[in-house]
Design a protein around this motif. Structure first.
Motif: not given
Length: 654
Positions: A391-399, A534-536
């Motif tokens: 929780t707390g923030e959006p995920w990125n695909d790789g991690p 999306e940028y991140e």
């Protein structure tokens, strides 16, 4: 589009949610959601029955909306011994069941059974009463992740006092402002805590804060250092009391601790973008029931499971761990340290040693572990670990894939969980045993009538829009402390009768939900709204980048443009090429991912990003530092020097 995945180690038919559906004769999760919205009184009756809530006096009405959805009254007329529901009944029925396990930064451990936790909490309640604490008084908790924090929450619950849970990393100014706002009468603190092999003092900061709060009569100190807690200076308006001495000289109080269902339980302060922090008020039945319901339905947490979350008692997930986990009859694991010290595999050692079944962590922590390479990988996760929480923030695909595929071996679901302090838990989640998509949510938690709308409240129809909730629920904030107007303005002022949460969300064609960050963080570039996530995600997908944050800044032509900041794991890679070449490569990489019109104007290299201790990156502080604006409330920031790194990136003459 990502294909749905189902963790192979969990069968939906074996979950507590599946049992709930069967017991209450629902044919599907969708039917459960529809009934929860259409017939909330029936649904919440089923929930409290499934949780085994015992009432001292039953309600006359489960929900009263006479004052509108902003001010619902839940379990009207009911009385409850929340303390007994949390710890007392298990202490009688299964006294040797572990209630909590604690591990310090240096590896020291302690375990409390339910019976031992019950005894200590009753003694502390008697001790606090002897110091004059009464129902409705505010007791501030300024402690690290230690057993005494749990004991304090239970003791204040017995008394009907209100616990004010503060982040253990706050300085004296931050502590003082919250003590003053809440009118705290007693502050309990530790004299120190351990972090990365060092002892971090707390007592001087606590004294400095108390000196500015005349309502505080007592400072209760958990002495952990080599010297006992010193007495305050002559003429001070408060007394210093030693925790161990206090509980050693009072009898264990027996009998029930019954209070009205809507008795205030807790204040948690959240930091706004501007203005003073908001004191979010929760009640005896609201917050614990919502937390336990989420743990049952979204996390499949069962009695005797072991729940660990990398967090702090000053953030919502700390009290969520305590009140929800104990109400489920689980064992809590409190870790007072950093999960990558002394080595990046420390977290997995904790999981193995304490038989953790449910592990909660942030995407930022996963990115940091991932950047450490093979040293951060466990030799083998124990079969006891069934579920990851996030929780707390959006995920990125790789991690996400690193945690799911590499660490979890495709056997353990990642329960992506999004809500907030004012929610008392989650709005959206995944569900063990059901299909999930990387970085997404399977949908709303039953009982939360979530929707995605345009700014004027119309259906978003698959586009990015505002995340809203169309009906009240028990865990929602019972207002802000002594500031009803701010509560209404924050959540109820934009759409009549609708809670506007402040997140950008989207539902794809398969019914999976995505969070694109806070709506006030959203960029509008070339006429298109785009979330910073999306940028991140695009930047973190480049092999050079460890972490990234994107903010919008004014642009004379476009109106707004994106500026990004990145950190890297291996600085040696930078030596072969000057940074401007790397910057062009990263900007082109983002442009390829998102489209050339959305290519960032700048990509800056920085040594660190401003984050809270639980890993949440604070975009508003990045933007204000870069633009040379006042930072506002920085009390939750762990590394203040990160703002200096951002300021050094400012263009000349700005």
């Amino acid at each position: 589009m990502n294909a749905p995945l189902t963790a192979t180690g969990v069968r939906f038919a074996d979950t507590a949610l599946a049992q709930f559906l069967c017991t209450n004769r629902y044919t599907s999760l969708d039917e459960l959601r529809q009934t929860a919205t259409a017939a909330p009184r029936r649904f919440w009756h089923e929930v409290v029955t499934a949780l085994g809530i015992q009432w001292a006096k039953p309600w006359t009405e489960i929900l009263d909306l006479a004052d509108g959805p902003m001010w619902p009254r839940w379990f009207v007329g009911a009385r409850i011994d929340l303390y007994d529901n949390l710890v007392g009944r298990v202490a009688r029925e299964d006294p040797n069941r572990p209630a909590l396990r604690w591990e310090a930064d240096d590896g020291a451990t302690r375990t409390h059974t339910y019976a031992e936790l019950d005894q200590e909490a009753r003694r502390l309640a008697a001790g606090l009463a002897g110091l004059g604490v009464q129902a409705g008084d505010r007791v501030a908790l300024y402690l690290p992740m230690c057993p005494e924090a749990v004991v304090t929450m239970l003791a204040t619950t017995r008394l009907g006092a209100i616990v004010v849970s503060l982040f253990s990393g706050y300085g004296p100014d931050s502590v003082a402002s919250r003590l003053q706002d809440a009118g705290v009468s007693l502050l309990i603190c530790a004299d120190s805590f351990q972090r990365r092999g060092k002892s971090v003092p707390m007592l001087d900061d606590a004294r400095a804060a108390v000196a500015r709060c005349p309502t505080v009569r007592n400072l209760l100190v958990v002495a952990r250092g080599e010297s006992p807690a010193a007495t305050p200076p002559d003429g001070s308006h408060w007394h210093t009391v030693d925790y161990q001495q206090l509980i050693a000289h009072v009898p264990v109080t027996q009998g029930p601790a019954i209070h009205p269902a809507d008795t205030p339980l807790m204040l948690i302060y959240t930091s706004g973008t501007t203005g003073k922090p908001k004191g979010v008020l929760h009640t005896h039945t609201g917050f614990p029931i919502k937390a336990a319901q989420d743990q049952l339905m979204a996390f499949d947490l069962k009695p005797r499971d072991t729940l660990m979350w990398v967090t702090d008692m000053g953030w919502m997930m700390g009290p969520w761990l305590v009140f929800g986990g104990l109400l489920r009859g689980a064992t809590l694991v409190l870790f007072e340290g950093t999960p990558d010290h002394p080595g990046p595999d420390r977290l997995w050692d904790l999981v193995r040693r304490h038989d953790v079944t449910h592990l909660g962590l942030s995407p930022t922590l996963v990115r940091l572990l991932m950047a450490a390479g093979p040293a951060a990988l466990p030799d083998a996760l124990p079969d006891t670990l069934r579920v990851f929480g996030s929780t707390g923030e959006p995920w990125n695909d790789g991690p996400w894939h690193w945690l799911y595929d590499t660490v979890g071996q495709g056997r353990r679901p990642i329960i992506n969980y999004s809500g907030g302090t004012e929610i008392g838990g989650g709005i959206l989640a995944c569900f063990p045993g059901l299909p999930q998509k990387p970085c997404a949510f399977a949908g709303p938690i039953p009982g939360i009538a979530a929707d995605v709308t345009t700014a004027d409240g119309q259906p978003a129809n698959g586009e990015v829009g505002e995340l809203v909730i169309r009906a009240p629920w028990p865990g929602m904030a019972a207002g802000f402390w002594q500031d009803d107007a701010r509560y209404i303005d924050s959540y109820w002022s934009r759409l009549p009768g609708v809670w506007v949460h402040g997140d950008w969300a989207q539902v794809d064609g398969d019914g999976h939900w995505y969070i694109h960050g806070r709506s006030d963080d959203t960029l509008k570039i070339a006429g298109k709204r785009v979330g910073p996530a999306e940028y991140e995600s695009a930047l973190v997908g480049h092999p050079l980048v460890t972490e990234a944050v994107a903010v919008g800044v004014p642009d004379p032509v476009k109106g707004e443009t994106a500026v990004c900041f990145v950190t890297v794991a291996d600085a040696r890679r930078l030596a072969a090429r000057p940074w401007p070449e790397w910057e062009r490569e990263l900007a082109e990489h983002v442009g390829t991912q998102l489209g050339k019109p959305l290519r960032p104007a700048r990509v800056h290299l920085t040594r660190s990003l401003p984050k809270t201790r639980n890993g949440k990156i604070l975009r508003r502080l990045v933007r204000s530092a870069y633009l040379g604006q006042a930072a506002g409330d920085t009390t939750s920031l762990e590394s203040p020097d990160a703002l200096d790194h951002i300021r050094q990136c400012r263009p000349a003459g700005a």
